[in-house]
Structures are given as C-alpha cells and as structure tokens.
Write a protein that holds these residues in place. Structure first.
Motif, mmCIF file in Angstrom:
data_model
loop_
_atom_site.group_PDB
_atom_site.id
_atom_site.type_symbol
_atom_site.label_atom_id
_atom_site.label_comp_id
_atom_site.label_asym_id
_atom_site.label_seq_id
_atom_site.Cartn_x
_atom_site.Cartn_y
_atom_site.Cartn_z
ATOM 1 N N TYR A 115 -4.968 5.722 3.932
ATOM 2 C CA TYR A 115 -5.002 5.607 2.468
ATOM 3 C C TYR A 115 -5.494 4.211 2.083
ATOM 4 O O TYR A 115 -4.978 3.212 2.575
ATOM 5 C CB TYR A 115 -3.596 5.852 1.913
ATOM 6 N N ALA A 163 4.158 5.559 2.494
ATOM 7 C CA ALA A 163 4.415 6.981 2.733
ATOM 8 C C ALA A 163 4.256 7.313 4.210
ATOM 9 O O ALA A 163 5.018 8.107 4.772
ATOM 10 C CB ALA A 163 3.461 7.833 1.889
ATOM 11 N N SER A 164 3.268 6.685 4.854
ATOM 12 C CA SER A 164 3.033 6.906 6.278
ATOM 13 C C SER A 164 4.234 6.470 7.110
ATOM 14 O O SER A 164 4.659 7.163 8.042
ATOM 15 C CB SER A 164 1.782 6.143 6.723
ATOM 16 N N LEU A 209 -1.965 9.616 6.450
ATOM 17 C CA LEU A 209 -1.696 8.711 5.335
ATOM 18 C C LEU A 209 -1.955 7.251 5.674
ATOM 19 O O LEU A 209 -2.115 6.417 4.776
ATOM 20 C CB LEU A 209 -0.244 8.880 4.873
ATOM 21 N N ILE A 215 2.114 7.830 -5.556
ATOM 22 C CA ILE A 215 0.687 7.790 -5.234
ATOM 23 C C ILE A 215 -0.143 8.540 -6.276
ATOM 24 O O ILE A 215 -1.279 8.157 -6.569
ATOM 25 C CB ILE A 215 0.445 8.386 -3.826
ATOM 26 N N ILE A 226 5.032 9.707 -2.367
ATOM 27 C CA ILE A 226 3.962 10.650 -2.722
ATOM 28 C C ILE A 226 3.806 10.755 -4.230
ATOM 29 O O ILE A 226 2.686 10.733 -4.767
ATOM 30 C CB ILE A 226 4.244 12.031 -2.106
ATOM 31 N N CYS A 269 -4.064 7.998 -7.830
ATOM 32 C CA CYS A 269 -5.175 8.952 -7.684
ATOM 33 C C CYS A 269 -5.777 9.309 -9.035
ATOM 34 O O CYS A 269 -6.991 9.503 -9.156
ATOM 35 C CB CYS A 269 -4.690 10.211 -6.965
ATOM 36 N N ASN A 302 0.864 -1.186 0.000
ATOM 37 C CA ASN A 302 0.000 0.000 0.000
ATOM 38 C C ASN A 302 0.900 1.235 0.000
ATOM 39 O O ASN A 302 1.687 1.426 0.930
ATOM 40 C CB ASN A 302 -0.895 -0.009 1.242
ATOM 41 N N LYS A 303 0.803 2.051 -1.057
ATOM 42 C CA LYS A 303 1.694 3.213 -1.173
ATOM 43 C C LYS A 303 1.448 4.237 -0.069
ATOM 44 O O LYS A 303 2.376 4.906 0.395
ATOM 45 C CB LYS A 303 1.516 3.867 -2.542
ATOM 46 N N GLY A 304 0.184 4.361 0.353
ATOM 47 C CA GLY A 304 -0.136 5.290 1.432
ATOM 48 C C GLY A 304 0.493 4.858 2.744
ATOM 49 O O GLY A 304 1.034 5.671 3.492
ATOM 50 N N HIS A 305 0.417 3.557 3.040
ATOM 51 C CA HIS A 305 1.037 3.034 4.254
ATOM 52 C C HIS A 305 2.563 3.162 4.185
ATOM 53 O O HIS A 305 3.219 3.419 5.194
ATOM 54 C CB HIS A 305 0.647 1.570 4.456
#
Length: 206
Positions: A186, A55-56, A183, A102, A99, A106, A50-53
């Motif tokens: 996400y 980035a988080s 994030l 991501i 980011i 989006c 997961n790219k959001g995780h």
C-alpha cells in the motif's frame, strides 16, 4: 453472514472440542481484546505512518495467532488456546479499524486521480466484500463437510473433525498472512496523503 460465521464456530466447539458451551466462554473472552485492538490502531499508525502497513501488521498478527491456535485445544490446553484466541481478536479488530481508516484515503486518491468522488461506492464495496467473503467461506465449508459425510448432532468422523479444525484456525491463518503480504505494498503514506489533500484543496479554492 455473521450468523453463518457464528454457526461455524459453534460447530467447532461442539464437534471438535466436544462441548458447545465453550463457545460462550470463547465469545466472552474476545470482548476486551476487541476493544483494545481497535484502540491500538492510531498508536501503531502514528509509528508506521502508513495505514496499509499498519493493516498489514495487524493482519500478520491475526494470521500468526490463528496458526498458533491450531496447535492447542480449549479442553486440554485452555490457557494457550484462549491466549492466542484473544490475540487473534486483538489483531483482527486493529486490522478492521485500519481498513475502514484506509477507505477515506482511497476516496481522496480517487478524486485526485479521476476528478470523481465516490465515498458511497467505496464503503459499499468494502461491506459487499465482507458479506461475499463470509457467504463464500461458509458455503464452501458446508460443501466440504457434506462431501465428507457430516451428519448433525452425532460424533463426527475424523475427516469432518479435521476439516472443521482447519477451517477454524489454520486455513484462515494462512489467508491472513497472504492479506498481510498484499497490504504491505500500500503506497499512500502520511506524506503522500497530505500532498494529495493540498492539491485537491488547491483545485477547489482555485
């Protein structure tokens, strides 16, 4: 805006650490961690899916490193200072890469949801956000320093030095932790992204 950030860092070394030449050492030490951080992104993403995780995680690492950096000095404790500075840059560059990775997700999600593809807007929005953030942060710091009676090219009072110290490490560290928290929620994972792409391709071929 990049010049403004560099000016802020230079002020920290000049007025808090007492030696503006340390800025050059600081900048050189960050070069290798920058490259390694960007290169680490695909490996971390492969593990988390997961790219959001991803980035988080990088944002959290940046925040923790910056908060730790607050407690050390480039003059009196250079090894931990530059170690945490290098770590903060490593995590930051991993975050920055995440980011920009991501954004395509989006774009595809937006097209899947609305039928409209807006690649240019998405990238422009990220760039605008970066520039606005830098501009607002630099202006806010300048306003605070002015209110605390900052005067260039002389020894600063304790309030000005404290403000510069907070702005260099502690405050951005806290903001990075907030970013990491946001994030974490996400939702687009590898599986959901592949599902979105299959549906989009089906529409285009159908």
């Amino acid at each position: 805006t990049l010049y403004g950030r560099n000016a802020d860092l230079l002020y920290y070394f000049k007025y808090v650490e007492g030696n503006e030449n340390l800025f050059t050492i600081y900048s050189m030490i960050l070069i290798v961690p920058s490259i390694l951080g960007a290169a680490a992104f695909p490996f971390v993403f492969e593990k988390l899916g997961n790219k959001g995780h991803t980035a988080s995680l990088f944002a959290a690492g940046t925040g923790v490193s910056l908060i730790a950096l607050y407690f050390f000095s480039a003059v009196s404790s250079p090894i931990p200072f530059y170690t945490f500075a290098a770590l903060s840059q490593f995590f930051f560059c991993g975050f920055n890469t995440a980011i920009y990775a991501i954004v395509p997700d989006c774009v595809e999600y937006g097209e899947w949801k609305t039928g409209v593809r807006n690649d240019g807007f998405q990238y422009a929005f990220v760039s605008l956000g970066n520039k606005l953030g830098m501009a607002i942060g630099t202006s806010a710091l300048a306003g605070v320093l002015s209110a605390l009676s900052f005067a260039p090219n002389q020894v600063q009072n304790a309030a000005v030095q404290n403000a510069m110290h907070y702005a260099f490490s502690l405050l951005p560290g806290v903001l990075w932790l907030i970013t990491a928290f946001v994030l974490f929620f996400y939702r687009i994972s590898k599986r959901s992204y592949n599902q979105i792409m299959s549906e989009l391709n089906a529409k285009k071929t159908g």
